[in-house]
Write an enzyme that holds these catalytic residues in place. Structure first.
Site, PDB file in Angstrom:
ATOM      1  CG  ASP A   1       0.237   0.027   1.433  1.00 13.88           C
ATOM      2  OD1 ASP A   1       1.446  -0.251   1.521  1.00 13.88           O
ATOM      3  OD2 ASP A   1      -0.206   1.181   1.517  1.00 13.88           O
TER       4      ASP A   1
ATOM      5  CE  LYS B   1       2.427   2.292   5.529  1.00 12.45           C
ATOM      6  NZ  LYS B   1       2.450   3.647   4.950  1.00 12.45           N
TER       7      LYS B   1
END
Length: 405
Positions: free
Chosen positions: A199, A221
């Site tokens: 991430d 993300k």
């Protein structure tokens, strides 16, 4: 033949560094350059979502075009990282004429500098060179890191894991951002990964410690922007694990605290893929702590509530009773709340929280760029806008936010 290179630590803080090429090498190298305080400029027509996210956040300057002669003017250090050997050669040639040390990613010995396999532990930064054998450098670096993490002394490469010793997927909480705050077990499993699905808010500097053959999948993300579908992430974990790879899903904070970690565990279990959970230090408590904001304090706060700011008060999807929160007297820690901060502050005020309630906004917590905004419930929305507050930030409402300020 002995390695002819001379190891030296460069002081790049505030100095111009030019990277040409925005692919996987950029994703690996940029975080450590940024951490070193370098004034990084990236020249590339395209790049990954995580790298463009660094540009959006002001960590680097991205020139969205191809390399041109003169791009290295006034640079102190350069990196040629494109997938075009001719471009890399041209960058190195300009660097040679300009007396700028240059790393050439595709043909290391052709550059005037080489990036070592580097590791960091407890304030110690070390590098390993092996005369053009990057796998050997990475293996020795991993051995040293393993020994440091375990508190032992190693003289040689640590034995590689047996395939049966590790599960298909390890869900690893990377902590609040500083790479030193990942758990010992999380770092150990990361060093043994075949594939890392990462991430944006995970500790990015750790990617530079991975062996060159490790596949990095950028989940990208980014809040309220580009995002890989959760279904795509789940499928990636499952497909890579079923292909015989050991997969580490590296997430920021703790995977189960607003991190969708349990969704990924359920998907793996349903698909018959073994999965191990490695908790991480949650940003909800660690980020206020490093900013000298205790989320509880004797005689000041007897409760602490962690709230997601993913949806606004009054939204049909919201599961939060904001009127109840407003009537409580303790600490509220708001995650992912920057975008809708005016709405959250208004809801608490309308619910009865005093206007003078202290508020602390911690931006880039635990990172070199960390900053803290102190305000009150009545003024925090305007103060945050005036200060240019952007995610990621943790917002603390309550008397504890006023302690020591």
């Amino acid at each position: 033949m002995d390695d002819p290179h001379y190891l030296s630590g460069l002081q790049l803080t505030g100095r111009r560094v030019v990277m040409v090429g925005g692919g996987t090498v950029a994703q690996r190298r940029l975080p450590r350059l940024v951490r070193a305080g370098a004034r990084v400029e990236l020249v590339s027509p395209h790049t990954s979502p995580s790298v463009s996210g660094m540009a959006d956040a002001g960590e680097i300057v991205w020139h969205q075009r191809r390399y041109a002669e003169g791009d290295l003017a006034d640079a102190w250090y350069a990196l040629a990282c494109t997938d075009d050997p001719e471009v890399n050669a041209a960058v190195c040639a300009e660097a040679e004429r300009s007396r700028v040390f240059c790393v050439r990613a595709d043909e290391g010995e052709s550059g005037s500098a080489v990036t070592p396999a580097s590791g960091r532990h407890g304030g110690l930064l070390f590098g390993v060179l092996s005369g053009g054998e990057p796998l050997r450098s990475a293996a020795v670096r991993d051995s040293v890191l393993d020994a440091l993490h375990a508190g032992t002394v190693a003289d040689g490469r640590a034995p590689r894991r047996e395939e049966a010793e590790l599960p298909g997927v390890a869900l690893v909480g990377g902590g609040p951002g500083d790479p030193d705050l990942i758990t010992v077990r999380g770092r150990r499993l990361l060093s043994r990964a075949d594939v890392v699905v990462v991430d944006r808010l995970a500790p990015r500097e750790l990617l530079d410690e991975l062996a060159p053959e490790v596949e990095i999948v950028d989940a990208a993300k980014i809040p309220y922007g580009r995002a890989a579908s959760q279904d795509v992430i789940n499928r990636t974990l499952i497909e890579k694990a079923k292909a015989g790879k050991f997969v580490v899903r590296l997430k920021g904070g703790d995977p189960y605290v607003f991190g969708r970690g349990f969704e990924e565990v359920l998907a793996c279990v349903e698909a018959g893929v073994p999965v191990t959970m490695v908790p991480g230090i949650t940003s909800a408590f660690a980020v206020p702590a490093v900013a000298d904001v205790p989320v509880t304090h004797r005689g000041v706060a007897h409760e602490v509530v962690v709230v997601s700011g993913h949806v606004a008060p009054g939204d049909d999807r919201s599961l939060v009773d904001w009127s109840l929160l407003a009537r409580m007297r303790g600490t509220i820690v708001l995650m992912m709340g920057v975008e809708r901060l005016p709405q959250f502050a208004k809801a608490l005020l309308e619910g009865g929280r005093p206007a003078e309630t202290p508020v602390a906004v911690v931006v880039d917590g635990t990172m070199r760029t960390q900053r803290v905004l102190r305000s009150t419930l009545a003024t925090v929305a305007d103060d945050a806008a005036a200060a240019g507050v952007r995610p990621p930030a943790v917002i603390v409402f309550g008397p504890v936010a006023g302690l020591g300020s």
